[in-house]
Motif scaffolding. Sequence first.
Motif, short mmCIF file in Angstrom:
data_model
loop_
_atom_site.label_atom_id
_atom_site.label_comp_id
_atom_site.label_asym_id
_atom_site.label_seq_id
_atom_site.Cartn_x
_atom_site.Cartn_y
_atom_site.Cartn_z
N ALA A 153 0.88 -1.53 0.04
CA ALA A 153 0.00 0.09 0.07
C ALA A 153 0.82 0.97 -0.08
O ALA A 153 0.45 2.70 -0.10
CB ALA A 153 -0.59 0.30 1.37
N ARG A 154 1.94 1.33 0.01
CA ARG A 154 3.21 2.47 -0.63
C ARG A 154 2.77 3.09 -1.39
O ARG A 154 1.59 2.35 -2.58
CB ARG A 154 4.79 1.98 -0.15
CG ARG A 154 4.87 1.45 1.78
CD ARG A 154 6.49 1.44 1.44
NE ARG A 154 7.58 1.00 2.56
CZ ARG A 154 8.03 -0.02 3.10
NH1 ARG A 154 9.33 0.68 2.23
NH2 ARG A 154 8.81 -0.27 3.76
N ASP A 155 3.04 4.46 -1.35
CA ASP A 155 2.84 5.69 -2.52
C ASP A 155 1.52 5.30 -2.54
O ASP A 155 1.63 5.25 -3.94
CB ASP A 155 4.17 4.56 -3.91
CG ASP A 155 5.03 4.67 -3.79
OD1 ASP A 155 5.99 5.20 -2.55
OD2 ASP A 155 6.41 3.60 -3.88
N LYS A 156 0.45 5.39 -2.08
CA LYS A 156 -0.56 5.22 -2.22
C LYS A 156 -1.52 4.71 -3.51
O LYS A 156 -2.65 4.90 -3.87
CB LYS A 156 -0.44 7.04 -2.69
CG LYS A 156 -0.82 7.92 -2.41
CD LYS A 156 -1.05 9.36 -2.50
CE LYS A 156 -0.71 10.47 -1.40
NZ LYS A 156 -1.04 11.93 -2.11
N SER A 157 -0.54 3.34 -3.24
CA SER A 157 -1.66 2.05 -3.91
C SER A 157 -2.88 1.67 -3.30
O SER A 157 -2.58 1.58 -1.83
CB SER A 157 0.07 0.84 -4.53
OG SER A 157 1.12 1.65 -5.09
N PRO A 158 -3.33 0.88 -3.94
CA PRO A 158 -4.60 0.02 -3.15
C PRO A 158 -4.28 -0.46 -1.92
O PRO A 158 -3.32 -1.09 -2.90
CB PRO A 158 -5.18 -0.20 -4.62
CG PRO A 158 -5.06 0.16 -5.49
CD PRO A 158 -3.43 0.96 -5.29
N ALA A 159 -4.69 -0.26 -1.07
CA ALA A 159 -4.01 -0.83 0.43
C ALA A 159 -4.70 -2.55 0.08
O ALA A 159 -6.78 -2.81 -0.62
CB ALA A 159 -4.81 -0.82 1.67
N PRO A 160 -4.45 -3.32 0.60
CA PRO A 160 -5.01 -4.83 -0.10
C PRO A 160 -6.26 -5.61 1.24
O PRO A 160 -5.79 -4.99 2.44
CB PRO A 160 -3.40 -6.02 0.18
CG PRO A 160 -2.32 -4.93 -0.01
CD PRO A 160 -2.61 -3.84 0.23
#
Length: 216
Positions: A153-160
Amino acid sequence: MSIILIAAIIGIGAALLLLTAGYLFGVKRGYKAREQLRKQHQGQQEELALLHQDYPQSDQGEDESLRTTIRRVLNPLIQREKLSFELSHLQAVSGRRSDLTALLDQIAEKGNFSAVLLSDEEGWPLATSGNARDPDRLGATASLLLLLADRIARDKSPAPLSLMVHDESNTVTLCRIFRVGDQRLSLTAVSTGVLLTPTALDPALVKVDAVLSSGA
């Protein structure tokens, strides 16, 4: 007059002979045609009988193979629907946090899981099902999966929302990440021989949420 009569009689007789001959010829041809048709029909019946002798077992084998294939394709779907139904109909508990173990025991029983663990955001166990043989190892696995989810979820990626581990012993560990209020928690289940979907534990989250939200 008599000569004319005799001639007429002879003419009529000749005509009758011709008609009779034609009739007999037609009857003979009709008999031959019927006999030919009878033999042809008999031959077709014999061929059909031979076909029934040659192919019934093959047809039955193909039908059984088709049924086996259908069962193999549908069985995982049936298992998933059954699991979803069972986890959607967990028995109500009193609502105290002390009853979390009883709730996890129900989840383990209904889902045929070898272990079920509820962890906090840091990976520390809050409750474990009674059938868990190695809760510490399961807690460590859940903690690593939560750490992996944070890195993804780093760098504003969708959190699992869920993570799964399928090992060489055909054991699946499913970690479902969810929130109750401002708490981030994880519900982890271990299954052997049955491939789970990422949302397999979702029906049970309602009851877990209800117990944790009670605050007792």
